[in-house]
Design an enzyme around this catalytic site. Structure first.
Site, PDB file in Angstrom:
ATOM      1  N   GLU A 170      -4.512  -9.345   2.688  1.00  0.00           N
ATOM      2  CA  GLU A 170      -5.351  -9.122   3.862  1.00  0.00           C
ATOM      3  C   GLU A 170      -6.594 -10.010   3.915  1.00  0.00           C
ATOM      4  O   GLU A 170      -7.059 -10.372   4.998  1.00  0.00           O
ATOM      5  CB  GLU A 170      -5.773  -7.647   3.945  1.00  0.00           C
ATOM      6  CG  GLU A 170      -4.684  -6.704   4.401  1.00  0.00           C
ATOM      7  CD  GLU A 170      -3.770  -6.234   3.273  1.00  0.00           C
ATOM      8  OE1 GLU A 170      -2.944  -5.337   3.513  1.00  0.00           O
ATOM      9  OE2 GLU A 170      -3.883  -6.771   2.145  1.00  0.00           O
ATOM     10  N   GLU A 230       0.836  -1.205   0.000  1.00  0.00           N
ATOM     11  CA  GLU A 230       0.000   0.000   0.000  1.00  0.00           C
ATOM     12  C   GLU A 230       0.874   1.259   0.000  1.00  0.00           C
ATOM     13  O   GLU A 230       0.526   2.266  -0.633  1.00  0.00           O
ATOM     14  CB  GLU A 230      -0.935   0.003   1.205  1.00  0.00           C
ATOM     15  CG  GLU A 230      -2.106  -0.965   1.070  1.00  0.00           C
ATOM     16  CD  GLU A 230      -3.137  -0.780   2.151  1.00  0.00           C
ATOM     17  OE1 GLU A 230      -4.191  -0.169   1.885  1.00  0.00           O
ATOM     18  OE2 GLU A 230      -2.891  -1.249   3.280  1.00  0.00           O
TER      19      GLU A 230
END
Length: 712
Positions: free
Chosen positions: A139, A117
């Site tokens: 995730e 990210e």
């Protein structure tokens, strides 16, 4: 004073080097976010800086948040707290990409989760062309979603199709694939990554991200048919619900983030993402998955139950008695870990077939490009099939993996002891026979232990280590060391009939057969189990293992233990095996039919043998019965001292027989429901269906005072 970052400015380029002094891997933490934010703001305001490089001093670029930290943060976190937790990192990333300076992520090694990210928030991404270098957003695998812009940036960068794949599958992508997907912009040699970053900055690139330019449009789907955006997402949502049901909220939340984020400007999309992240952070499913399959699994692999005071030892040579499927699998796992394996059976042809099993596994791996023929040949050279017990000389450990028959086990144990070293450990791979009884055939019962592997051994991670009444702590330490050496997950239990995994798993199949006996439709039983998250229904799984095996266990328990209470499901087994000659798949027929060349299906004759009642229970009631009966038996194992820690109960359930991962395991399910509610429900079930649902007194006492299980 900086702790997590080192900065260096030269010729207008600021290099930010990620370097957590307290860990081998850079991870996301609140303090790191604060330090990074301050560094970005300083760079933004420094007119001398024309470009920024973000690199790492570690072998990997960066991972996400440490899962132990995440698990700790989850305890008692409100939705508002979780939203703020997400927004802090989101704001830092947004500050980075709007600082007015072009930013390059110079990535060597892995960039995963929050680490990737960070790279997504950079203007340009360069990845090292190295086997250890991967990128991805995993995730979903822990019941969460990327919480600092991952769902919004990725879909705008690479389009709907590819972003859904990356986010919903949680895969890690190699450099070549990541470049093809558009997840990185350049792939260069490891020693050229920083040079390539400087060269790109020298082109004076525009730091403005595409989604900050008026008129930007997200790339629409190509592979999901030409239909409306709403149509695409309706179809994918249906597929996800078919796959996960309502048990796993993360995939649906990720899909919602993509769909809703596409309808609004980027900054509002970030708010959407944080709201969904907050929902998942405060949902027990993510906590359950993280606690069991990552944190507690990792602790077990590191020896959480290993007794102190004993030097860690490695096995150089192992003997395996019995070259059947189980013994062959153990030999393969040992050889894969670099251990010499003597594979012994009564005749050479059988022993050779045991080694051939490993050869077939390797051939498949070579065909899929997972290993080379050379590496496969080296592994096979470590497996020595034989009929000669003298070959056990020099073994550090001998594992018996013959038929579940006390006399046969005693015979091979005596022969092995005569040939093996006097300081070697002897282990039995039994799934039901008491270790203390089997140890009577061995003159050193303190060096005798149970090592219960699961089939197929090459794919099943769990090993149940069983302590006999006289097993020494040092023997346990050596057994745990061996399990760690072959890269499997140990749980430790004390001796009893069925130990832990076999004992609790039996309750699942018995409850399935009891439901059938009561007149519940077979289709409802099987589908309810799968909807609850079990891999297959109880009737299907008992067909695979054979109906004869649990029937034999019941009869043996009746003969040996006067206090044993015969389950009413034994009537079903006797009718199937003795009355109908349908013992399961190996016998060609069981609860299912197995047509040659066709797909198995429930035997239509079940309706005649076990008439379906006119009134059928609610599917939720069937799910409750199938899951709760397993959790109750786990608590009994804890209260009787068969299990010594609730984490081992959860790991054994999830890794051993496929108890639903969303629950975290049989113990975590009780905490998810709430102890007081669980006890109330079990009392209701006991009144309706029998005493097997009565909660143990210890559990009832915990519930009455609001006390949970001890996870320390």
């Amino acid at each position: 004073m900086a702790k997590y970052l080192r900065t260096d400015a030269e010729n207008g380029i600021l290099t930010i080097t990620l370097d957590d002094p307290d860990a081998s891997v850079n991870t996301v933490s609140p303090d790191w976010v604060t330090e990074m934010t301050q560094t970005i703001e300083a760079a933004r305001d420094d007119e001398a800086i024309t470009g920024i490089i973000i690199a790492s001093a570690k072998s990997g670029f960066m991972a996400g948040a440490d899962l132990k930290f995440i698990l700790g943060e989850m305890q008692g976190m409100s939705a508002q707290d979780a939203f703020a937790f997400s927004q802090r990192a989101t704001a830092m990333h947004r500050a980075l990409e709007t600082c007015g300076k072009p930013v390059v992520a110079a990535m060597c090694g892995f960039a995963l989760g929050g680490g990737y990210e960070l790279a997504l928030a950079c203007t340009h991404r360069i990845l090292a062309d190295d086997a250890a270098a991967v990128v991805g957003l995993p995730e979903v695998n822990v019941g969460l979603l990327p919480g600092s812009g991952g769902t919004q940036r990725l879909v705008r960068m690479i389009g709907v199709d590819k972003a859904m794949e990356a986010l919903l599958e949680g895969r890690s992508y190699t450099p070549a694939t990541a470049l093809e997907m558009g997840m990185v912009d350049q792939v260069v040699a490891t020693d050229k990554v920083i040079d390539a970053a400087r060269q790109w900055l020298a082109t004076e690139p525009d730091p403005t991200r595409p989604w900050d330019v008026k008129g930007f449009a997200i790339q629409q789907s190509n592979g999901l048919l030409k239909q409306s955006t709403a149509g695409i997402f309706t179809m994918v949502t249906a597929k996800l619900r078919s796959k996960y049901g309502d048990n796993y909220p993360a995939p649906i939340s990720i899909l919602a983030c993509i769909f809703e984020g596409m309808q609004v400007p980027f900054d509002k999309g970030l708010l959407v993402e944080s709201r969904h992240f907050a929902h998942l952070m405060t949902d027990p499913v993510a906590r359950n998955i993280i606690r069991t399959t990552f944190v507690n699994k990792g602790l077990a692999q590191k020896g959480a139950r290993r007794p102190d005071g004993f030097e860690r030892r490695k096995v150089g040579k192992v003997g395996i008695l019995g070259a059947g499927m189980m013994g062959a699998g153990i030999a393969y796992s040992a050889a894969l870990a670099g251990i010499e394996a003597v594979l012994l059976d009564t005749d050479q042809a059988t022993a050779d077939r045991g080694k051939d099993w490993s050869r077939k596994v390797i051939d498949k791996l070579v065909a899929r490009g997972k290993t080379s023929e050379e590496k496969g040949a080296v592994l096979l050279d470590r497996i020595h099939p034989t009929t000669d017990y003298q070959q056990l000389g020099g073994c550090d450990l001998v594992i018996e993996a013959v038929f579940e028959d006390t006399a046969i086990k005693a015979d091979v144990t005596g022969k092995a002891e005569a040939a093996m070293p006097a300081d070697a450990v002897f282990a039995s791979n039994t799934s039901t026979l008491p270790i203390s009884d089997l140890a009577k055939a061995f003159s050193r019962p303190g060096d005798f232990i149970g090592l219960h592997f699961f089939s197929p051994v090459d794919r099943m991670a769990l090993v149940e280590i069983i302590m006999g009444q006289e097993t020494k702590p040092e023997t346990l330490a050596r057994a745990i060391d061996f399990v760690a050496q072959i890269r499997k997950v140990p749980i430790v239990v004390n001796d009893s009939r069925g130990f832990y995994t076999s004992r609790v798993f039996q309750t699942f199949i018995h409850e399935g057969m009891e439901l059938l006996r009561e007149g519940v439709a077979p289709e409802l039983i099987e589908n309810a189990a799968k909807q609850a998250g079990m891999p297959v229904g109880p009737l299907a799984v008992i067909d695979e293992t054979s109906i004869e095996l649990p029937l034999k266990i019941v009869r043996q328990a009746e003969a040996e233990d006067p206090s044993y209470r015969r389950p009413t499901s034994a009537d079903v087994m006797e009718r199937m095996v003795d009355g109908l000659g349908r013992p399961g798949r190996k016998g060609g027929a069981g609860f299912y039919d197995y047509p040659e060349g066709g797909k198995k299906h429930l035997w239509p004759g079940l309706a005649e043998e076990f008439p379906v009642a006119e009134s059928q229970p609610d599917v939720e009631e069937v799910k409750r019965r199938l899951l709760y009966v397993q959790s109750l038996e786990t608590v009994r194992c804890l209260e009787e001292g068969v299990l010594t820690h609730p984490a081992d109960g959860d790991l054994g359930a999830v890794l051993g027989w496929g108890f639903p991962t969303w629950t975290g395991g049989t113990v975590s399910l009780i905490e998810t429901v709430g102890l007081e509610t669980f006890v109330e429900e079990c009392d209701r079930l006991a009144e309706a269906y029998g005493d097997r649902f009565l909660p143990p007194e210890g559990l009832r006492a915990r519930a009455s005072v609001g006390e949970g299980f001890d996870w320390s």
